[in-house]
Scaffold this active site. Structure first.
Site, PDB file in Angstrom:
ATOM      1  N   GLY A  68      -9.588 -37.118 -45.845  1.00 13.27           N
ATOM      2  CA  GLY A  68      -9.485 -36.312 -46.904  1.00 13.27           C
ATOM      3  C   GLY A  68      -8.707 -34.801 -46.377  1.00 13.27           C
ATOM      4  O   GLY A  68      -8.467 -34.127 -48.092  1.00 13.27           O
ATOM      5  N   SER A  69      -8.712 -34.581 -45.812  1.00 13.50           N
ATOM      6  CA  SER A  69      -7.914 -33.381 -45.228  1.00 13.50           C
ATOM      7  C   SER A  69      -6.137 -33.712 -45.540  1.00 13.50           C
ATOM      8  O   SER A  69      -5.348 -32.370 -46.821  1.00 13.50           O
ATOM      9  CB  SER A  69      -8.135 -33.178 -43.702  1.00 13.50           C
TER      10      SER A  69
ATOM     11  N   ASN B  92     -19.365 -28.336 -48.541  1.00  9.07           N
ATOM     12  CA  ASN B  92     -19.859 -28.683 -46.875  1.00  9.07           C
ATOM     13  C   ASN B  92     -21.073 -28.344 -46.160  1.00  9.07           C
ATOM     14  O   ASN B  92     -21.300 -28.754 -46.111  1.00  9.07           O
ATOM     15  CB  ASN B  92     -18.716 -29.314 -46.505  1.00  9.07           C
TER      16      ASN B  92
ATOM     17  N   GLN C  38     -17.293 -34.299 -50.889  1.00 11.39           N
ATOM     18  CA  GLN C  38     -18.932 -34.414 -50.056  1.00 11.39           C
ATOM     19  C   GLN C  38     -18.983 -34.652 -51.282  1.00 11.39           C
ATOM     20  O   GLN C  38     -21.030 -35.027 -51.577  1.00 11.39           O
ATOM     21  CB  GLN C  38     -19.481 -32.933 -50.138  1.00 11.39           C
TER      22      GLN C  38
ATOM     23  N   SER D 138     -13.034 -38.992 -48.908  1.00 14.08           N
ATOM     24  CA  SER D 138     -12.828 -39.795 -47.934  1.00 14.08           C
ATOM     25  C   SER D 138     -13.650 -40.940 -47.533  1.00 14.08           C
ATOM     26  O   SER D 138     -15.231 -40.539 -47.443  1.00 14.08           O
ATOM     27  CB  SER D 138     -12.863 -38.108 -46.654  1.00 14.08           C
ATOM     28  N   GLY D 139     -13.860 -41.742 -46.794  1.00 15.41           N
ATOM     29  CA  GLY D 139     -14.476 -42.596 -46.537  1.00 15.41           C
ATOM     30  C   GLY D 139     -15.393 -42.170 -45.678  1.00 15.41           C
ATOM     31  O   GLY D 139     -16.533 -42.679 -45.956  1.00 15.41           O
TER      32      GLY D 139
ATOM     33  N   THR E 191       2.321 -48.988 -44.161  1.00 20.45           N
ATOM     34  CA  THR E 191       1.421 -50.435 -44.031  1.00 20.45           C
ATOM     35  C   THR E 191       0.311 -49.742 -44.456  1.00 20.45           C
ATOM     36  O   THR E 191       0.111 -49.204 -43.532  1.00 20.45           O
ATOM     37  CB  THR E 191       1.377 -51.266 -43.196  1.00 20.45           C
TER      38      THR E 191
ATOM     39  N   CYS F 188     -16.395 -28.076 -38.387  1.00 13.67           N
ATOM     40  CA  CYS F 188     -14.859 -28.101 -38.377  1.00 13.67           C
ATOM     41  C   CYS F 188     -14.687 -26.960 -37.610  1.00 13.67           C
ATOM     42  O   CYS F 188     -13.601 -26.819 -36.677  1.00 13.67           O
ATOM     43  CB  CYS F 188     -14.128 -28.151 -39.755  1.00 13.67           C
TER      44      CYS F 188
HETATM   45  C1  LIG Z   1     -15.136 -33.425 -44.362  1.00 13.09           C
HETATM   46  C2  LIG Z   1     -14.374 -32.782 -45.329  1.00 13.09           C
HETATM   47  C3  LIG Z   1     -12.785 -32.911 -45.403  1.00 13.09           C
HETATM   48  C4  LIG Z   1     -12.223 -33.735 -44.580  1.00 13.09           C
HETATM   49  O1  LIG Z   1     -12.069 -34.568 -44.807  1.00 13.09           O
HETATM   50  P1  LIG Z   1     -11.358 -35.758 -43.496  1.00 13.09           P
HETATM   51  O2  LIG Z   1     -11.227 -37.393 -43.863  1.00 13.09           O
HETATM   52  O3  LIG Z   1     -12.383 -35.190 -42.318  1.00 13.09           O
HETATM   53  O4  LIG Z   1      -9.780 -35.243 -42.843  1.00 13.09           O
HETATM   54  C5  LIG Z   1     -12.596 -32.025 -46.891  1.00 13.09           C
HETATM   55  N1  LIG Z   1     -13.211 -31.788 -47.535  1.00 13.09           N
HETATM   56  C6  LIG Z   1     -14.297 -31.803 -47.189  1.00 13.09           C
HETATM   57  C7  LIG Z   1     -15.998 -30.250 -48.922  1.00 13.09           C
HETATM   58  C8  LIG Z   1     -15.507 -31.976 -45.780  1.00 13.09           C
HETATM   59  O5  LIG Z   1     -16.698 -32.161 -46.191  1.00 13.09           O
END
Ligand SMILES: *Cc1c(COP(=O)(O)O)cnc(C)c1O
Length: 394
Positions: free
Chosen positions: A72-73, A152, A180, A200-201, A238, A324
């Site tokens: 996600g980051s 979050n 989230q 994000s997975g 890949t 975080c």
């Molecule tokens: C966890 C989170 C991220 C980051 O996702 P990652 O896959 O851990 O890098 C970004 N934004 C929010 C709101 C999150 O909760």
């Protein structure tokens, strides 16, 4: 054996057994490179196409609009830096909020160093702002609005649909960090009207290390990684097929299980109701427009870290501040932004529930928590000196 209650699903989730099952063949047999032209490559390409189609349809997108990333980051960084750079000739002003995830805030900080100007908008005590707040901040040189879909830490759900309408009217791009939100509430990119959206997975039952960026057709941002042409030439490397397949399966399950969120919200509400009976305790953020699994509470005269450790000893996993920022002693920027006083922000705890949580989990938390809070307060010189009264009333 001691009970183990995992209530930190906003930090990460357990990989679902169905997801492991879907991923396993991608390690054991279907391990080809999707770019290879022989049979094994074509099998991998087929699985990749199917996963992308599944994810796109679950989010209301076209498969061509889904770009896989490592997390996600990465998606947050790419969306914001990409949009900023692509439109720098038109303007260098970006609008965001004070409650964004560090992946957004730090990206904005990095852009400030490059000469971009960022407005970090205030939110109210519920962790919300309105489309009118966004509109008031838009200037002729604004090119991007980045507002998270759901927070979050306190779970506030922001009015993205209304915000995108304002953005469209002013011809400003709109990106939302929906990490989230996706999997917890219905998310449809067309209905939201966003230009870009990240997910994000590992927040919804897939492994850590897979994310995505939705980029609406027609929205142009520079490539993130130059390479072998993967992800339409925008993000080389890949493809991580097992994780992409796992992400698709996890999202499918999350969407199927959305009706169960009513049960989770009820569980959360029961926890909230009981926990506030502990003296001088308050709920952070509003209960309306809130993610079903999120609860954030503060206990006066308690150190969040001590609380976390004692709960951990009792087999309960929660967090204080956000995972975080748990390495720093700074109080949560989100709690400060909604007006929680510093000393009370230090005594905060986030419970985040998933489908795996049960009534028995709530019973156990409610059995352990009040005693642990009392114990910590009995040891606190602040507590014996504290004026009486409910912090909620101040
Ligand atoms: C966890 C989170 C991220 C980051 O996702 P990652 O896959 O851990 O890098 C970004 N934004 C929010 C709101 C999150 O909760």
């Amino acid at each position: 054996m001691q009970r183990f209650v995992y209530a930190d699903n906003a930090a990460t989730t357990a990989v679902l057994p169905e997801v492991i099952e879907a991923m396993t063949p991608c390690f054991a047999e279907n391990w080809g490179n999707p770019s290879s032209l022989y049979g094994k490559g074509r099998d991998a390409a087929r699985a990749l196409i199917a996963a992308r189609e599944k994810i796109a349809s679950l989010l209301g997108a076209d498969p061509k609009e889904i770009y896989f990333t490592s997390c996600g980051s990465e998606a947050d960084n790419w969306a914001i830096k990409g949009a900023a750079h692509a439109n720098a000739a038109r303007g260098k002003h970006i609008i965001t909020t004070k409650i964004e995830h560090p992946a957004v805030l730090q990206t904005c900080k990095a852009l400030e160093k490059e000469g971009f100007e960022v407005s970090y908008l205030d939110v109210d005590s519920d962790g919300l702002l309105t489309a009118a707040d966004i509109e008031a901040a838009i200037r002729p040189d604004t090119t991007l609005v980045a507002v998270m879909h759901a927070n979050n830490e306190i779970g506030s759900i922001l009015p993205i649909k209304e915000i995108t309408e304002v953005c469209r009217a002013h011809k400003v791009l709109c990106f939302t960090d929906a990490v989230q939100a996706v999997g917890s509430i219905p998310v449809n990119v067309r209905e939201l009207g966003v230009d870009m959206l990240s997910a994000s997975g590992h927040k919804l039952g897939a492994p850590k290390g897979i994310g995505l960026l939705y980029i609406k057709k027609g929205v142009r941002i520079p490539a993130l990684i130059d390479g072998g042409g993967q992800e339409k030439g925008k993000r080389g490397g890949t493809e991580n097929l097992p994780y992409i397949v796992g992400f698709a399966r996890a999202l499918e399950l999350a969407v199927e299980r959305l009706p169960d969120m009513k049960r989770i919200a009820a569980l959360r509400d029961r926890l909230a109701e009981e926990i506030v009976k502990i003296p001088r305790t308050r709920i952070n953020g509003g209960m309306e427009h809130r993610l079903p699994g999120n609860l954030n509470v503060s206990f006066e005269c308690i150190e969040g870290e001590s609380l976390l450790l004692l709960l951990d000893r009792a087999g309960i996993a929660v967090s204080t501040g956000s995972a975080c920022s748990s390495n720093s002693l700074e109080p949560s920027h989100v709690l400060l932004a909604i007006g929680v006083p510093v000393e009370i922000a230090h005594g905060s705890m986030r419970i985040s529930l998933s489908h795996a949580n049960t009534e028995e989990d709530a019973d156990y938390i409610l059995e352990q928590l009040p005693a642990i809070v009392s114990r910590l307060r009995d040891m606190s010189p602040l507590w014996s000196a504290a004026p009486t009264g409910d912090i909620g009333d101040r």
